[in-house]
Scaffold this motif. Structure first.
Motif, PDB file in Angstrom:
ATOM      1  N   ASN A  23       0.820  -1.193   0.000  1.00  0.00           N
ATOM      2  CA  ASN A  23       0.000   0.000   0.000  1.00  0.00           C
ATOM      3  C   ASN A  23       0.858   1.249   0.000  1.00  0.00           C
ATOM      4  O   ASN A  23       1.941   1.271   0.563  1.00  0.00           O
ATOM      5  N   MET A  24       0.348   2.306  -0.636  1.00  0.00           N
ATOM      6  CA  MET A  24       0.967   3.603  -0.493  1.00  0.00           C
ATOM      7  C   MET A  24       0.766   4.054   0.945  1.00  0.00           C
ATOM      8  O   MET A  24      -0.185   3.637   1.610  1.00  0.00           O
ATOM      9  N   PRO A  25       1.642   4.929   1.455  1.00  0.00           N
ATOM     10  CA  PRO A  25       1.495   5.363   2.838  1.00  0.00           C
ATOM     11  C   PRO A  25       0.223   6.168   3.013  1.00  0.00           C
ATOM     12  O   PRO A  25      -0.169   6.931   2.134  1.00  0.00           O
ATOM     13  N   GLU A  26      -0.430   5.989   4.126  1.00  0.00           N
ATOM     14  CA  GLU A  26      -1.590   6.792   4.453  1.00  0.00           C
ATOM     15  C   GLU A  26      -1.294   7.516   5.755  1.00  0.00           C
ATOM     16  O   GLU A  26      -0.244   7.336   6.362  1.00  0.00           O
ATOM     17  N   MET A 181     -10.493   9.434  -1.498  1.00  0.00           N
ATOM     18  CA  MET A 181      -9.097   9.267  -1.881  1.00  0.00           C
ATOM     19  C   MET A 181      -8.527  10.465  -2.639  1.00  0.00           C
ATOM     20  O   MET A 181      -7.330  10.493  -2.935  1.00  0.00           O
ATOM     21  N   ASN A 182      -9.364  11.434  -2.949  1.00  0.00           N
ATOM     22  CA  ASN A 182      -8.918  12.596  -3.725  1.00  0.00           C
ATOM     23  C   ASN A 182      -8.096  13.524  -2.831  1.00  0.00           C
ATOM     24  O   ASN A 182      -8.637  14.258  -2.006  1.00  0.00           O
ATOM     25  N   GLN A 183      -6.767  13.491  -3.010  1.00  0.00           N
ATOM     26  CA  GLN A 183      -5.874  14.241  -2.126  1.00  0.00           C
ATOM     27  C   GLN A 183      -6.006  15.754  -2.284  1.00  0.00           C
ATOM     28  O   GLN A 183      -5.601  16.504  -1.393  1.00  0.00           O
ATOM     29  N   SER A 184      -6.576  16.211  -3.379  1.00  0.00           N
ATOM     30  CA  SER A 184      -6.787  17.648  -3.542  1.00  0.00           C
ATOM     31  C   SER A 184      -8.003  18.130  -2.752  1.00  0.00           C
ATOM     32  O   SER A 184      -8.184  19.339  -2.565  1.00  0.00           O
ATOM     33  N   LEU A 185      -8.816  17.188  -2.284  1.00  0.00           N
ATOM     34  CA  LEU A 185      -9.974  17.529  -1.454  1.00  0.00           C
ATOM     35  C   LEU A 185      -9.699  17.249   0.017  1.00  0.00           C
ATOM     36  O   LEU A 185      -9.908  18.107   0.875  1.00  0.00           O
ATOM     37  N   ILE A 186      -9.241  16.034   0.307  1.00  0.00           N
ATOM     38  CA  ILE A 186      -8.916  15.623   1.676  1.00  0.00           C
ATOM     39  C   ILE A 186      -7.567  14.919   1.626  1.00  0.00           C
ATOM     40  O   ILE A 186      -7.412  13.922   0.919  1.00  0.00           O
ATOM     41  N   GLY A 188      -4.684  12.608   2.977  1.00  0.00           N
ATOM     42  CA  GLY A 188      -4.281  11.604   3.956  1.00  0.00           C
ATOM     43  C   GLY A 188      -5.011  10.281   3.914  1.00  0.00           C
ATOM     44  O   GLY A 188      -4.570   9.318   4.518  1.00  0.00           O
ATOM     45  N   ILE A 189      -6.146  10.213   3.213  1.00  0.00           N
ATOM     46  CA  ILE A 189      -6.891   8.958   3.142  1.00  0.00           C
ATOM     47  C   ILE A 189      -6.554   8.272   1.828  1.00  0.00           C
ATOM     48  O   ILE A 189      -6.766   8.827   0.753  1.00  0.00           O
ATOM     49  N   GLY A 190      -6.028   7.071   1.911  1.00  0.00           N
ATOM     50  CA  GLY A 190      -5.699   6.310   0.718  1.00  0.00           C
ATOM     51  C   GLY A 190      -6.640   5.148   0.519  1.00  0.00           C
ATOM     52  O   GLY A 190      -7.735   5.077   1.094  1.00  0.00           O
ATOM     53  N   ASN A 191      -6.220   4.209  -0.280  1.00  0.00           N
ATOM     54  CA  ASN A 191      -7.061   3.093  -0.693  1.00  0.00           C
ATOM     55  C   ASN A 191      -7.545   2.244   0.479  1.00  0.00           C
ATOM     56  O   ASN A 191      -8.740   1.952   0.623  1.00  0.00           O
ATOM     57  N   ASP A 195     -11.497   2.161   2.146  1.00  0.00           N
ATOM     58  CA  ASP A 195     -12.278   0.921   2.258  1.00  0.00           C
ATOM     59  C   ASP A 195     -12.775   0.712   3.684  1.00  0.00           C
ATOM     60  O   ASP A 195     -13.916   0.295   3.904  1.00  0.00           O
ATOM     61  N   GLU A 196     -11.911   0.982   4.649  1.00  0.00           N
ATOM     62  CA  GLU A 196     -12.278   0.759   6.055  1.00  0.00           C
ATOM     63  C   GLU A 196     -13.396   1.686   6.497  1.00  0.00           C
ATOM     64  O   GLU A 196     -14.360   1.256   7.149  1.00  0.00           O
ATOM     65  N   VAL A 197     -13.283   2.956   6.165  1.00  0.00           N
ATOM     66  CA  VAL A 197     -14.328   3.920   6.533  1.00  0.00           C
ATOM     67  C   VAL A 197     -15.671   3.494   5.953  1.00  0.00           C
ATOM     68  O   VAL A 197     -16.708   3.522   6.632  1.00  0.00           O
ATOM     69  N   LEU A 198     -15.662   3.055   4.708  1.00  0.00           N
ATOM     70  CA  LEU A 198     -16.913   2.668   4.053  1.00  0.00           C
ATOM     71  C   LEU A 198     -17.457   1.356   4.607  1.00  0.00           C
ATOM     72  O   LEU A 198     -18.675   1.183   4.720  1.00  0.00           O
ATOM     73  N   PHE A 199     -16.574   0.442   4.974  1.00  0.00           N
ATOM     74  CA  PHE A 199     -17.041  -0.794   5.608  1.00  0.00           C
ATOM     75  C   PHE A 199     -17.673  -0.480   6.954  1.00  0.00           C
ATOM     76  O   PHE A 199     -18.745  -1.011   7.291  1.00  0.00           O
TER      77      PHE A 199
END
Length: 285
Positions: A23-26, A181-186, A188-191, A195-199
């Motif tokens: 994973n990319m760093p989050e 996941m849009n870094q220009s909006l928020i 720090g949240i990656g892939n 997924d975890e937030v949505l689960f």
């Protein structure tokens, strides 16, 4: 510098779940690297600088040598997936860890394998920035604010307010996972943690933002902070995330049992990224 703290942090530097899933760093991983830096390298004069592969350096390597030598780090800041180390004289050193980057503080003479930046301090201790896959990036910047502006980074995920989040969502027609996941909006949240937030909120990752109610959006906002804090603390303490978390099952992949015992985890693509979800808990609407 407290050596036992530094040694303890180094032992926790790369948990297996991060490396296995590439994973990319989050934000939680960068929070760990910040804590590691704070415990080991602040207020220490840099007397020598050695650089590695030029693809990692976003300015000429000679600039890094010029700005870092005879300087010292005063403080650290994180913004999304970036770590900022403020220099005493001027500017900041900016680190993006890519898939495999990490800091390694040490006091022996053997340079760690895959070192891309090595700093030697006045007390003969050293810091290595290692990155086997060379996807990390190192920058020199005037300030955190200037870097944020020039790289179009959004609001830090743990600093965003509910109103700011709702304003960002207003009128959006894309998927909720794509928005998270849009870094220009928020920033720090990656892939993985999208997924975890949505689960945790029982939201299907392909749900369109404009199809979510205010109540659902507020629930997602609440879980952003909760998930990132839980994972951050687990990362720092070297513990696993709770059994109720989907993140624990990513290494098993598709077909793993849902943490709520509601069926089997499935895999799909959202915004070009591999996405895990439970079709029972997260019903597509």
């Amino acid at each position: 510098m407290n050596k036992p703290i530094a040694d303890s942090l180094r032992l926790k530097a790369q948990p297996k779940t991060v490396n296995k899933n590439k994973n990319m760093p989050e934000l939680p991983e960068v929070s760990y690297q910040k804590k590691y830096a704070d415990a080991t390298i602040l207020h220490k004069k840099i007397i020598a600088v050695e650089t590695g592969d030029k693809k990692i350096y976003q300015s000429p390597k000679s600039d890094f040598e010029k700005h870092l030598k005879n300087n010292e780090f005063e403080s650290s800041t994180r913004l999304g997936k970036y770590l900022f180390l403020k220099l005493k004289k001027t500017g900041v050193l900016v680190m993006h860890f890519g898939m495999t980057g990490k800091l390694d503080f040490y006091q022996h003479d053997e340079t760690p394998k895959y070192t891309q930046l090595k700093l030697i301090f006045e007390d003969d201790s050293k810091l290595a920035f290692t990155c086997p896959r060379k996807f990390a990036k190192l920058y020199l910047a005037e300030s955190v604010e200037k870097f944020q502006e020039s790289h179009s980074l959004g609001i830090h995920a743990l600093a965003i307010s509910e109103k700011q989040f709702l304003d960002i969502c207003d009128g959006r027609s894309g998927t909720i996972k794509g928005l998270l996941m849009n870094q220009s909006l928020i920033a720090g949240i990656g892939n993985m943690y999208a997924d975890e937030v949505l689960f945790q909120t029982k939201t299907h990752p392909k749900t369109k933002v404009n199809n979510l109610t205010q109540k659902q959006l507020k629930s997602i906002f609440d879980k952003i902070g909760e998930v990132l804090e839980v994972v951050k603390e687990a990362r720092i303490e070297g513990k696993r995330v709770p059994e109720s978390y989907l993140t624990r099952l990513r290494k098993e992949g598709e077909g793993a049992d849902c943490p709520r015992n509601n069926g089997k985890i499935e895999q799909t693509k959202v915004s070009g990224r591999t996405t895990y979800f439970c079709p029972v808990c997260q019903e597509e609407v």
